[in-house]
Design a protein around this motif. Structure first.
Motif, PDB file in Angstrom:
ATOM      1  N   SER A 169      40.865  40.552  34.343  1.00  0.00           N
ATOM      2  CA  SER A 169      41.138  41.685  35.224  1.00  0.00           C
ATOM      3  C   SER A 169      40.664  41.329  36.622  1.00  0.00           C
ATOM      4  CB  SER A 169      40.419  42.954  34.742  1.00  0.00           C
ATOM      5  OG  SER A 169      39.019  42.813  34.871  1.00  0.00           O
ATOM      6  N   MET A 219      45.865  39.737  32.691  1.00  0.00           N
ATOM      7  CA  MET A 219      45.360  40.816  31.840  1.00  0.00           C
ATOM      8  C   MET A 219      45.906  40.679  30.423  1.00  0.00           C
ATOM      9  SD  MET A 219      45.383  44.078  34.443  1.00  0.00           S
ATOM     10  CE  MET A 219      44.392  45.073  33.322  1.00  0.00           C
ATOM     11  N   ALA A 231      38.522  47.153  31.977  1.00  0.00           N
ATOM     12  CA  ALA A 231      39.743  47.077  32.789  1.00  0.00           C
ATOM     13  C   ALA A 231      40.568  48.353  32.702  1.00  0.00           C
ATOM     14  CB  ALA A 231      40.585  45.886  32.339  1.00  0.00           C
ATOM     15  N   GLU A 262      42.569  49.568  35.635  1.00  0.00           N
ATOM     16  CA  GLU A 262      43.667  48.689  36.035  1.00  0.00           C
ATOM     17  C   GLU A 262      44.859  48.787  35.094  1.00  0.00           C
ATOM     18  OE1 GLU A 262      42.452  44.650  37.157  1.00  0.00           O
ATOM     19  OE2 GLU A 262      40.389  45.385  37.238  1.00  0.00           O
TER      20      GLU A 262
END
Length: 346
Positions: A117, A132, A271, A274
């Motif tokens: 990430s 990712m 993460a 995100e």
């Protein structure tokens, strides 16, 4: 390519290796795993095969050792820099903290580095590529049969909210329980479940939560299911999935839930921030109990929002986070390594 798994217990890293390697091999990547705790179907080599690493493969000038843990970096450094085997070293980092001096030293010995990430990449002091994790959108999918419906669970109510993962403080299980104790009496059509194992050292933590649930009289609507045979089924039965973690490395469960067409509320640990867009759900500060409860209530008060967010999340994951994307991006790093000169990332 060699993907070492030098940890016997199942972990998120192990799961990543197990899911990626068959997909990579199906796409023509010559990769094997190595280490304990791996399923029989996975192609792998043993320690007795290591002498072969002194010789270059037939079609490449060297092999790639793809480490994901410190001990795997250590092994790679020994094999390459001390035993002078024909290897190049790649490390994938998910940690979201400043690395200790020895770890930094190990990372500087790598020929390439991947961060899972942007947040984890921000703690690296070397050039890196952000890739990712993805999710298998064939394995995690929207409801299809009657068994995928909440009604098939036999639980009371019409809608299900849940969280998944080990029962412990770092996962925020207590934050979820506190929110449910406050919210479920106001929303009688909802039931809440928690799936995941409780280790011996966290039995007291779980019991304290059970006592709190019993005191609130919610034993029938706020349940610990333990380790379920198929967590994918429970994602499909949920209208809302909550990831209340205080700390995470990466955290795949929101992607798995969104791939199941389930709305999500998460903390900003790992993460999560995100991977969750505004249409798919809500993200709140990690450890912020009032913000978490407020976000959950928005969906409990209006189940139609769950349907809208679930549909948006499904489209978002299929476009941005299929496991095939992760495999393809890792392959570009492999190819870049094969084409590069022999220099570490520092």
């Amino acid at each position: 390519m060699i993907a070492p798994n030098l940890k016997r217990k199942l972990s998120g890293v192990t799961s990543t290796i197990v899911q990626l390697i068959p997909l990579q091999r199906a796409n023509g990547v010559k990769i094997v795993a190595m280490g304990p705790g791996l399923p029989d179907f996975l192609p792998k080599i043993g320690w007795r095969a290591l002498p072969g690493l002194w010789f270059k493969p037939k079609t490449r000038p060297f092999r790639i050792w793809h480490a994901r843990r410190n001990n795997e970096m250590i092994a790679g450094v020994i094999l390459r820099h001390i035993l002078r085997m024909k290897l190049r070293l790649l490390f994938t980092s998910a940690a979201q903290r400043d690395h200790k001096p020895f770890t930094k030293w190990l990372i500087r010995r790598m020929n390439a580095v991947i961060a899972t990430s942007a947040k984890s990449g921000s703690y690296l002091r070397v050039p890196h590529t952000v890739i990712m994790h993805g999710v298998d959108t064939d394995m995690f999918h929207p409801p299809v049969t009657d068994e995928d419906t909440f009604a098939a669970s036999g639980l009371p109510g019409k809608y299900l909210v849940g969280c998944s993962g080990r029962i412990r403080h770092s996962k925020g299980t207590d934050l979820f329980v506190d929110a449910m104790v406050n919210l479920l009496p106001r929303y009688p059509e909802w039931t809440a479940v928690m799936t995941g194992r409780t280790t011996a050292e966290n039995k007291g933590f779980e019991q304290a939560l059970r006592d709190k649930i019993a005191k609130a009289g919610l034993q029938d609507r706020l349940l610990f299911l333990g380790e379920v045979p198929d967590v994918k089924l429970w994602y499909r039965r949920m209208s809302l999935y909550v990831a209340p973690s205080r700390q995470e490395g990466f955290g795949l469960t929101p992607l798995e839930a969104m791939a199941s067409q389930t709305a999500v509320v998460t903390s900003d640990a790992g993460a999560y921030a995100e991977m969750v867009d505004r249409a798919s759900g809500m993200v709140v500060p990690a450890g912020d109990a009032p913000a978490l409860e407020e976000a959950i209530e928005r969906y409990l008060a209006d189940p139609a929002k769950c349907e809208e967010a679930g549909s948006a999340g499904l489209a978002h994951v299929r476009e941005n986070f299929p496991l095939q994307n992760e495999a393809a991006k890792i392959l570009t790093v492999y190819e870049r390594l094969f084409a590069s000169t022999d220099r570490p990332v520092s």
